[in-house]
Write a protein that holds these residues in place. Structure first.
Motif, PDB file in Angstrom:
ATOM      1  N   GLU A 185      -2.651   6.828  -9.203  1.00 29.53           N
ATOM      2  CA  GLU A 185      -2.243   5.689 -10.032  1.00 29.53           C
ATOM      3  C   GLU A 185      -0.737   5.459  -9.953  1.00 29.53           C
ATOM      4  N   SER A 222      -8.133   4.160 -11.169  1.00 32.32           N
ATOM      5  CA  SER A 222      -8.273   5.057 -10.019  1.00 32.32           C
ATOM      6  C   SER A 222      -9.741   5.381  -9.807  1.00 32.32           C
ATOM      7  N   LYS A 268       3.705  -1.063  -5.755  1.00 31.04           N
ATOM      8  CA  LYS A 268       3.665  -2.444  -6.275  1.00 31.04           C
ATOM      9  C   LYS A 268       5.030  -2.835  -6.839  1.00 31.04           C
ATOM     10  N   VAL A 293       0.823  -1.209   0.000  1.00 25.36           N
ATOM     11  CA  VAL A 293       0.000   0.000   0.000  1.00 25.36           C
ATOM     12  C   VAL A 293       0.858   1.260   0.000  1.00 25.36           C
ATOM     13  N   LEU A 314      -5.340   1.753  -7.850  1.00 28.49           N
ATOM     14  CA  LEU A 314      -5.193   0.299  -7.715  1.00 28.49           C
ATOM     15  C   LEU A 314      -4.441  -0.244  -8.919  1.00 28.49           C
ATOM     16  N   ALA A 337       0.170   3.821  -6.712  1.00 26.81           N
ATOM     17  CA  ALA A 337      -0.180   2.397  -6.659  1.00 26.81           C
ATOM     18  C   ALA A 337       0.834   1.558  -7.429  1.00 26.81           C
ATOM     19  N   GLY A 368      -1.004  -3.243  -5.871  1.00 25.65           N
ATOM     20  CA  GLY A 368      -0.587  -2.020  -5.179  1.00 25.65           C
ATOM     21  C   GLY A 368      -1.816  -1.135  -5.000  1.00 25.65           C
ATOM     22  N   LEU A 369      -2.054  -0.696  -3.766  1.00 23.18           N
ATOM     23  CA  LEU A 369      -3.267   0.068  -3.458  1.00 23.18           C
ATOM     24  C   LEU A 369      -2.841   1.398  -2.843  1.00 23.18           C
ATOM     25  N   SER A 370      -3.406   2.501  -3.348  1.00 23.52           N
ATOM     26  CA  SER A 370      -2.941   3.801  -2.870  1.00 23.52           C
ATOM     27  C   SER A 370      -4.090   4.728  -2.498  1.00 23.52           C
TER      28      SER A 370
END
Lengths: 417, 417
Positions: free
Chosen positions: A334, A383, A341, A276, A374, A337, A349-351
């Motif tokens: 974006e 996004s 990742k 994250v 994401l 993320a 990957g999450l942001s």
């Protein structure tokens, strides 16, 4: 036939303590299938305790008291109950012996004031207290009325309830029917919108269905009354299934499930893992994920990129985009993320980047504006723009951002599986 | 003249939620000096709500309702009150407008069911809800009786109370004598140890001093009764000063101060900044820091190094040390602190590595063992071993680790300033 809880204690009226006893007893009554329509809190005052007893006896057949059984002068529950029914108090030698023994175990001598705790209404039974000095009573002052008293200390009260009150109530025929509840949990839908979708279910009689707002999400509680747990579940299961179908992807789990635990299960099921990148949420997303035991199986870690320099340095966010579009933008979300990742070498990957307030808003970007990024297994990036409104507290906006990010990942995981 | 609290909600009778609203209102009534002798909880049932109103109006002059103001069919408080007093409901266009606006801010359209929330008894005033959709009312259905209603959501209710109910009650002559409290907060000392140190203060009459355990820390509440706030503060100030002196460095702040807010003030005072590296706490430390508005002035960000690969890659932790000493060790904590400080280019680097459980313990390392690392302005590094015990929940261990890390930084900052 119904039960009523009367909690005695001036400390409750002053707000010094939270009334957790009434919650515990409420849950226990529901489980035993004992109807329960009223709770009263009253201070350590004999006249007002008597008024509460008068009101309660006019509408309930089981009165459950907590508090006011201690050794001090303001502990008046037992003598006031006896006085209300015009019955004398009698001293129970077995209570004196029990208290003396407990003091001795702690290397102390019983205080004279503790003798008071051995006085109970004539005709009442002792409700033993295995841990503390204050016993309760079980008493039927007249046919059709049962009184149970408990001390205010939650641990003592709970033990006494489980050890003695439950077997007693079952011996009186209660617990033949149980009330059992299941909660379905939803995210991404408002309470009113969900209630409208399932409106025909809200009038059911057994099981009943009731909606609740739940920290940014919604809960539907399905409660069934049945002779036993299995029969209750048989009533609940088909209704739960129908409600889940109506809600579709907005449904995420039941009872103790959280968005983080559900996402964890989906990550394990798909043998993928997660990192994250957090700006405005500042660690809230990592916290939710790592509260789940075993999260180290699928959560590698994250970057808290609070300052823009960290976004550039640790996540590879483009400095020009930060200047031109701002940190709170779809493109930066974006990049965050994909950056985390790539850096932490995970499948997902999450942001989160947004304005948690107070302050920090611009003409085009209000407090409560949040972008979630994401990045997925094939490096595809999406996004999401969220408007949580500028009336919510900073802390709630951070929590909503983190939960919504988990919800977006959940929906993407469900598409892949 | 006295007030009575009536909490409406079947979820309270089922024990689904803890009644924190009655505690908040109780404290507030005490603060305003409004006598308060009874509290009632009743379900979402019109007949029983009416019975509760009947009982309450026979003995109290101010009725304070919480719950049952939502948009769904089982939200009945307002219409039942109107019905009890034989008054029709009228639709308030300003409420419709307010709800429509709030939905629009979140990018949604108002559901038809929300219209119900715009109906209030004829003659009643709106008690505005700045955050949620459910407004309350202030109403005098007849002379000598005042009714206030609030939604059940604690945050909304509290804001409405402070914004509107307090000024209203003061305008009615309440709050002439106030009970005012100040809380002193401590970390790194047990409740019993602190209580022994300050034992002579625990018998004071005005102000009174009472100790409370507070999520791993301790609080001393000093309460004074006086004609006004200034007089109450005059009684409290010298006692607070003496207590702070006795406690020394274990005292960290008062009332709304948190360890994170105090650390933030000290960082700003010393013109230094901070980054964090978190393993077992998984983001909890970043979350505590960024809950404070303006934390972007001194907090650069952090690395959540949950997996060992992230500790090596992003923090430069020595792989041999991870293998030989384990991730939960003083040396790794120190390397994490210096690693994040170096990578994010901050004055201070603060790290946490430990075993949050359940499971994960080894023969020499129990659940609850946590190392905190702290790297300072001259690259000096310290570490601290903490044993929080294995009986605490995962989530509490994470929170204790994060708070203790902040406390260690606080003490180091105080040495430098």
């Amino acid at each position: 036939m119904s039960a009523e809880i009367i909690c005695v204690g001036t400390e409750l009226l002053l707000g010094d303590i939270l009334n957790s006893n009434s919650q515990f007893i409420s849950q226990q009554l529901a489980y035993l299938g004992i109807p329960h329509y009223y709770q009263t809190v009253v201070g350590d005052n004999p006249e007002r305790i008597k008024q509460a007893i008068k009101t309660a006896t006019s509408r309930s057949e089981i009165l459950i008291f907590t508090g006011g059984l201690g050794p001090t002068l303001d502990d008046l529950t037992c003598e006031t109950i006896a006085d209300f029914f015009g019955v004398p108090l009698v001293e129970k030698t077995e209570i004196i012996e029990d208290i003396t023994k407990k003091f001795a175990q702690r290397g102390r001598v019983m205080s004279p004031s503790n003798r008071k705790q051995a006085l109970i209404p004539q005709g009442a039974e002792i409700l033993p207290n295995s841990t503390g000095t204050a016993p309760g009573i079980i008493w039927q002052p007249h046919p059709g009325l049962t009184i149970l008293t408990f001390p205010g200390v939650p641990k003592e009260m709970q033990q006494m309830w489980l050890d003695t009150a439950v077997p007693f109530l079952k011996s009186q025929g209660w617990g033949q029917e149980v009330i059992y509840s299941q909660s379905l949990k939803f995210w991404g839908v408002s309470e009113s919108a969900l209630a409208e979708k399932v409106s025909s279910y809200l009038n059911l009689q057994n099981p009943t269905v009731a909606p609740y707002a739940d920290k940014g999400g919604v809960r539907l509680r399905i409660s069934a009354k049945a002779p036993d747990l299995n029969k209750a579940e048989e009533l609940i299961t088909p209704v739960a299934e129908q409600l889940r179908q109506i809600a579709g992807l907005d449904y995420y789990g039941s009872d103790n499930d959280t968005l983080a635990s559900v996402v964890g299960q989906l990550l394990q099921k798909s043998a993928t893992n997660l990192s994250v990148a957090e700006s405005c949420s500042g660690g809230s997303l990592g916290k939710l994920i790592t509260e789940i035991p075993g999260s180290s199986n699928y959560f590698w870690g994250g970057i808290i990129a609070y300052d823009n320099s960290v976004k550039v340095k640790c996540l590879g966010v483009n400095n020009d985009d930060l200047i031109n579009l701002g940190a709170v933008s779809a493109k930066v979300a974006e990049q965050m993320a994909i950056g985390v990742k790539t850096s932490l070498q995970t499948t997902w990957g999450l942001s989160i980047t947004g304005i948690a307030g107070p302050g920090g808003e611009t003409e085009t970007k209000p407090v409560g504006l949040v972008y979630i990024g994401l990045a997925g297994p094939e490096n595809e990036v999406k996004s999401y723009e969220c408007l949580f409104g500028n009336q919510r507290t900073r802390s709630l906006l951070q929590q909503l951002s983190a939960s919504t990010a988990l919800d977006k990942l959940r929906r993407s995981l469900l598409e892949k599986i």
